[in-house]
Scaffold this motif. Structure first.
Motif, PDB file in Angstrom:
ATOM      1  N   MET A 145      20.267  58.426  27.080  1.00 15.36           N
ATOM      2  CA  MET A 145      19.625  59.678  26.670  1.00 15.36           C
ATOM      3  C   MET A 145      19.450  60.596  27.868  1.00 15.36           C
ATOM      4  O   MET A 145      19.456  60.149  29.019  1.00 15.36           O
ATOM      5  CB  MET A 145      18.250  59.409  26.043  1.00 15.36           C
ATOM      6  CG  MET A 145      17.200  58.862  26.999  1.00 15.36           C
ATOM      7  SD  MET A 145      15.512  58.808  26.306  1.00 15.36           S
ATOM      8  CE  MET A 145      15.025  60.543  26.340  1.00 15.36           C
ATOM      9  N   CYS A 199      16.837  64.090  28.328  1.00 17.48           N
ATOM     10  CA  CYS A 199      15.982  65.108  27.705  1.00 17.48           C
ATOM     11  C   CYS A 199      15.115  65.738  28.775  1.00 17.48           C
ATOM     12  O   CYS A 199      14.451  65.025  29.539  1.00 17.48           O
ATOM     13  CB  CYS A 199      15.105  64.477  26.622  1.00 17.48           C
ATOM     14  SG  CYS A 199      14.008  65.660  25.799  1.00 17.48           S
ATOM     15  N   THR A 204      15.674  59.702  31.064  1.00 22.04           N
ATOM     16  CA  THR A 204      16.988  59.083  30.879  1.00 22.04           C
ATOM     17  C   THR A 204      16.935  57.695  30.255  1.00 22.04           C
ATOM     18  O   THR A 204      17.972  57.170  29.848  1.00 22.04           O
ATOM     19  CB  THR A 204      17.715  58.980  32.236  1.00 22.04           C
ATOM     20  OG1 THR A 204      16.890  58.220  33.143  1.00 22.04           O
ATOM     21  CG2 THR A 204      17.978  60.361  32.825  1.00 22.04           C
ATOM     22  N   ALA A 230      15.297  56.108  23.270  1.00 22.48           N
ATOM     23  CA  ALA A 230      16.626  56.683  23.506  1.00 22.48           C
ATOM     24  C   ALA A 230      17.346  56.925  22.177  1.00 22.48           C
ATOM     25  O   ALA A 230      18.038  57.936  22.008  1.00 22.48           O
ATOM     26  CB  ALA A 230      17.438  55.755  24.401  1.00 22.48           C
ATOM     27  N   ASP A 231      17.182  56.008  21.219  1.00 21.71           N
ATOM     28  CA  ASP A 231      17.845  56.185  19.917  1.00 21.71           C
ATOM     29  C   ASP A 231      17.381  57.473  19.239  1.00 21.71           C
ATOM     30  O   ASP A 231      18.193  58.251  18.723  1.00 21.71           O
ATOM     31  CB  ASP A 231      17.553  54.991  18.998  1.00 21.71           C
ATOM     32  CG  ASP A 231      18.367  53.758  19.366  1.00 21.71           C
ATOM     33  OD1 ASP A 231      19.168  53.832  20.318  1.00 21.71           O
ATOM     34  OD2 ASP A 231      18.190  52.714  18.701  1.00 21.71           O
ATOM     35  N   ASN A 290      18.686  60.569  21.105  1.00 21.47           N
ATOM     36  CA  ASN A 290      20.111  60.806  20.880  1.00 21.47           C
ATOM     37  C   ASN A 290      20.382  61.306  19.460  1.00 21.47           C
ATOM     38  O   ASN A 290      21.246  62.166  19.247  1.00 21.47           O
ATOM     39  CB  ASN A 290      20.904  59.533  21.169  1.00 21.47           C
ATOM     40  CG  ASN A 290      20.904  59.193  22.651  1.00 21.47           C
ATOM     41  OD1 ASN A 290      20.828  60.092  23.493  1.00 21.47           O
ATOM     42  ND2 ASN A 290      20.968  57.917  22.984  1.00 21.47           N
ATOM     43  N   ASP A 326      19.582  64.951  19.371  1.00 23.39           N
ATOM     44  CA  ASP A 326      20.701  65.738  19.897  1.00 23.39           C
ATOM     45  C   ASP A 326      21.781  65.924  18.839  1.00 23.39           C
ATOM     46  O   ASP A 326      22.329  67.019  18.658  1.00 23.39           O
ATOM     47  CB  ASP A 326      21.317  65.040  21.115  1.00 23.39           C
ATOM     48  CG  ASP A 326      20.456  65.141  22.360  1.00 23.39           C
ATOM     49  OD1 ASP A 326      19.538  65.984  22.390  1.00 23.39           O
ATOM     50  OD2 ASP A 326      20.704  64.377  23.317  1.00 23.39           O
ATOM     51  N   LEU A 327      22.094  64.835  18.128  1.00 17.99           N
ATOM     52  CA  LEU A 327      23.146  64.913  17.118  1.00 17.99           C
ATOM     53  C   LEU A 327      22.712  65.774  15.934  1.00 17.99           C
ATOM     54  O   LEU A 327      23.541  66.476  15.330  1.00 17.99           O
ATOM     55  CB  LEU A 327      23.535  63.509  16.646  1.00 17.99           C
ATOM     56  CG  LEU A 327      24.815  63.426  15.796  1.00 17.99           C
ATOM     57  CD1 LEU A 327      26.025  63.938  16.572  1.00 17.99           C
ATOM     58  CD2 LEU A 327      25.068  61.986  15.328  1.00 17.99           C
ATOM     59  N   LEU A 363      24.835  56.550  16.362  1.00 18.04           N
ATOM     60  CA  LEU A 363      24.435  56.496  17.765  1.00 18.04           C
ATOM     61  C   LEU A 363      25.645  56.519  18.697  1.00 18.04           C
ATOM     62  O   LEU A 363      25.594  57.093  19.789  1.00 18.04           O
ATOM     63  CB  LEU A 363      23.582  55.256  18.018  1.00 18.04           C
ATOM     64  CG  LEU A 363      22.174  55.323  17.415  1.00 18.04           C
ATOM     65  CD1 LEU A 363      21.481  53.973  17.493  1.00 18.04           C
ATOM     66  CD2 LEU A 363      21.331  56.392  18.115  1.00 18.04           C
ATOM     67  N   ALA A 377      26.631  60.134  19.037  1.00 27.25           N
ATOM     68  CA  ALA A 377      25.641  61.046  19.621  1.00 27.25           C
ATOM     69  C   ALA A 377      26.045  61.533  21.004  1.00 27.25           C
ATOM     70  O   ALA A 377      25.581  62.586  21.453  1.00 27.25           O
ATOM     71  CB  ALA A 377      24.266  60.375  19.672  1.00 27.25           C
ATOM     72  N   VAL A 378      26.895  60.787  21.684  1.00 31.12           N
ATOM     73  CA  VAL A 378      27.304  61.181  23.035  1.00 31.12           C
ATOM     74  C   VAL A 378      27.964  62.561  23.035  1.00 31.12           C
ATOM     75  O   VAL A 378      27.868  63.308  24.018  1.00 31.12           O
ATOM     76  CB  VAL A 378      28.240  60.114  23.643  1.00 31.12           C
ATOM     77  CG1 VAL A 378      29.557  60.038  22.881  1.00 31.12           C
ATOM     78  CG2 VAL A 378      28.477  60.389  25.117  1.00 31.12           C
ATOM     79  N   GLY A 431      25.295  65.461  23.589  1.00 34.60           N
ATOM     80  CA  GLY A 431      24.412  65.502  24.744  1.00 34.60           C
ATOM     81  C   GLY A 431      24.452  66.832  25.480  1.00 34.60           C
ATOM     82  O   GLY A 431      25.428  67.586  25.396  1.00 34.60           O
TER      83      GLY A 431
END
Length: 543
Positions: A1, A3, A16, A25-26, A29, A32-33, A120, A123-124, A127
Motif C-alpha cells: 500500500m 497512502c 506503506t 493494506a487490503d 488498496n 485505490d481501486l 487485490l 489494485a496495483v 496505486g
C-alpha cells in the motif's frame, strides 16, 4: 500500500504497511481501486453528458458514497469495499451499454474480476505511483484535486440526506474524475481544475448551509453542558444532523439522554434540535480521544460520518456505525428505502447498560455563532472596529489530529490580544474551547462558528465585514490559522483559495502530496505560509 492523504501519514511521507489511521493494506488498496473504478465510470458519464444526458440521482449518490467511504477514518471494513467495487462494475457496464461503445483508456476498459484475491492483485494498477512516467507536479495537483473531491462528497452526502442537492456539484464529480485520467492536460490546465474544485467545494458548503439552516433553523447562541447527567445515554459522533434528529425522535420519552461528541457539538445551536430536552450536553473532546473516552463508558456510541478509530475491545460491543461508516465486526445501522433508520437496538442496549450513576456539576460552553447570528451583531462589531475596541479577527480552526505538536493552536489562541475576536470551527476548537477568553466590546472573544463545512460561515462573515468597511477580505484585520488533518480540510482550503483569500497559515505540517513546485505556486499566488511558533507568527501578523 501507499497512502499519504492525511496529515499524520507515516514519517510525513506515506503509510506503506498499515495506515496510521488503522486501515489495513487490503482496505487501502481496494480504496485505490475503487477510485480507479470511479474514474472509469466518469469517463463514460462525461461522454454521455457531452450528448446532453444528465447523471441519474442514484448514480450521483453512488459516487458520493464511494468517494466518502475512502475518506480518512470512515470505513475500515474490507467486505464493504468488495461490495462497493462489485457495484461499481455493474454501474460502469450500464454506462458503457448506454453510450453504445467501449472506451479504451485503462480506467474505462478495466473489468473487475470476481474474487477478493483477484481484486487485490489488480489494485496495483490503481496505486498513486502506478504511472511512473507522470510528471510529479501534475501528480501532486491531481492528488490534491482527488482529496478535494473526497471532501466535497462528504458534504454532498450530508446535504442529500436532508434532500438538498446541488446539480452543478453532482456534474462536477464526473467532469473532474474524467479529467484526472487525461494525460494531455498540462500543469496549468490541472491547476485550473484544482481551482474549479475549490469553487465546487464552496458551492457544496453553501448547499449544506442552506440545508441545515432551512431544515433546523439557523444556529443561535446556546450554552452546552460538557459534564454528564445521571441515567442511560447514547453518545452520537460525526457530523450528520439528520441522524441526530432521528435518534432524538426515537428516544423521546424513553429515559435515554443524548450527548453529542466531536463535531456534533455545534448542533446544540439549532432550534430544530435543541428543542429536545433529552439532548442534554456534549461528552468528551475531539475525535482522536475516543479510544480513551469510550473505554469504560456505561452507554452506547453511534458514529455517523468520518472520525471513527479502531474500536478497542473494551467498547467494541457498544459502538454502532451508520451511513458509509464501517468497521469489521461492528454493528451497523442501515438506511431503509424510505430514508429512515431503526435505532431500536442501540436504544435498548443503552437502557440495559444503565448509564451514568450520578450527575456531575454543570459546566457550560457557548456555541451557535454561524454567519446569521454573528452578522446580526454586525453593527456592533463594525462600531467596535471603528473605535478601536476590536483590532483584529482570527479564524483558528480546522481538522484536528492526535500527533504531538498540535498544542500550537491552543498556545496561539491564548496569546491573541485581548482586543481581538477568535472565530473557531471544526474539531480543532477542542484544543481550547473550554478555556475562558472573556469578552471584547460586549461580545464573547471566542465564537464557535460550527463544523468543518462552516468555513462557509467564516467566509460569509468576512465578506460582509469587508463590504461594510469598503475593503477587500484581504484588507481586513483578519488572520486565518488553519490546521488540516484529512480531505474535508483540503476541500475547505481549496474553497478559501477559490474566493481568493490570501495569507493562510497552515499546519501543523504541510501536505506530503504537495511538491515543492506546487507549494511555490500556492505561496506566490496565495501567500500560504507554514505555521512556525505562536510568538513568531503573531509578531509577523502585527509587524
Amino acid at each position: 500500500m501507499f497512502c499519504f492523504q492525511c496529515e499524520q501519514t507515516a514519517h510525513g511521507t506515506g503509510c506503506t504497511i498499515q495506515g496510521v489511521c488503522g486501515k489495513t493494506a487490503d482496505v487501502a488498496n481496494m480504496q485505490d481501486l475503487l477510485i480507479y473504478q470511479l474514474k472509469g465510470i466518469s469517463n463514460y458519464m462525461a461522454k454521455l453528458m457531452e450528448k446532453g444526458e444528465e447523471p441519474e440521482e442514484s448514480l450521483v449518490e453512488f459516487m458520493e458514497d464511494s468517494l466518502f467511504m475512502t475518506l480518512t477514518n470512515v470505513n475500515f471494513n474490507p467486505e464493504d469495499h468488495v461490495r462497493q467495487l462489485k457495484e461499481s462494475a455493474k454501474v460502469k457496464a450500464m454506462l458503457k451499454e448506454k453510450l453504445g461503445y467501449a472506451l479504451e483508456n485503462g480506467e474505462a476498459a478495466y473489468e473487475l474480476r470476481e474474487t477478493k484475491e483477484e481484486i487485490l492483485e489488480d489494485a496495483v494498477r490503481a496505486g498513486i505511483f502506478a504511472d511512473a512516467t507522470l510528471d510529479p507536479d501534475i501528480r501532486s495537483v491531481r492528488e490534491t484535486i482527488k482529496y478535494g473531491l473526497k471532501g466535497i462528497s462528504a458534504y454532498a452526502h450530508q446535504a442529500r440526506f436532508i434532500n438538498y442537492v446541488n446539480p452543478n456539484v453532482s456534474r462536477f464529480f464526473f467532469k473532474a474524475l474524467d479529467k484526472l485520467t487525461d494525460n494531455n492536460l498540462n500543469l496549468g490546465e490541472n491547476i485550473q481544475l484544482l481551482l474549479e474544485t475549490g469553487k465546487h467545494a464552496y458551492l457544496v458548503m453553501e448547499t449544506l448551509d442552506k440545508a441545515n439552516n432551512e431544515t433546523y433553523e439557523a444556529p443561535t447562541p446556546h450554552k452546552v453542558n460538557v459534564n454528564v447527567k445521571k441515567g442511560p445515554f447514547i453518545v452520537i459522533s460525526g457530523h450528520d444532523l439528520r441522524d441526530l434528529e432521528m435518534l432524538l425522535q426515537q428516544t423521546e420519552g424513553k429515559g435515554v439522554n443524548i450527548y453529542t461528541h466531536g463535531e456534533m457539538i455545534p448542533t446544540h445551536g439549532y432550534e430544530g434540535l435543541k428543542k429536545y430536552p433529552h439532548l442534554v450536553g456534549n461528552y468528551g473532546g475531539a475525535w482522536q480521544n475516543q479510544q480513551k473516552e469510550f473505554s469504560d463508558l456505561p452507554g452506547c456510541v453511534l458514529m455517523t460520518t468520518n472520525c471513527l478509530m479502531r474500536p478497542a475491545k473494551s467498547y467494541a460491543d457498544r459502538i454502532y456505525t451508520t451511513n458509509v461508516v464501517g468497521f469489521e465486526g461492528i454493528k451497523h445501522i442501515p438506511k431503509k428505502p424510505d430514508g429512515t433508520k431503526d435505532f431500536s437496538e442501540i436504544i435498548e442496549q443503552a437502557l440495559s447498560l444503565g448509564g451514568f450513576p450520578e450527575d456531575e456539576p454543570v459546566k457550560e460552553i457557548l456555541v451557535g455563532f454561524g454567519h446569521k447570528t454573528t452578522l446580526s451583531y454586525a453593527g456592533k462589531i463594525l462600531e467596535a472596529v471603528k473605535n478601536g475596541e476590536i483590532k483584529h479577527f482570527f479564524v483558528i480552526g480546522g481538522c484536528d489530529g492526535a500527533k504531538p505538536g498540535r498544542d500550537y493552536y491552543t498556545q496561539f489562541a491564548l496569546a491573541t490580544p485581548k482586543d481581538s475576536i477568535i472565530l473557531t470551527l471544526a474539531c480543532g476548537k477542542y484544543r481550547f474551547n473550554k478555556l475562558d477568553f472573556g469578552e471584547v466590546a460586549g461580545l464573547p472573544r471566542l465564537l464557535d462558528v460550527g463544523q468543518c463545512n462552516d468555513v462557509y460561515s467564516a467566509i460569509r462573515i468576512a465578506a460582509a465585514l469587508a463590504e461594510a468597511l469598503g475593503v477587500t477580505v484581504n484588507d481586513l484585520p483578519l488572520s486565518l490559522i488553519v490546521t488540516w488533518y484529512e480531505q474535508k480540510a483540503v476541500a475547505d482550503l481549496l474553497a478559501l483559495l477559490w474566493v481568493d483569500v490570501k495569507g493562510i497559515r497552515l499546519g501543523p505540517t504541510l501536505p506530503a502530496f504537495v511538491t515543492p513546485n506546487v507549494l511555490n505556486f500556492l505561496v506566490e499566488n496565495y501567500g500560504i505560509k507554514p505555521i512556525t511558533t505562536p510568538e513568531k507568527d503573531l509578531a509577523e501578523i502585527f509587524a
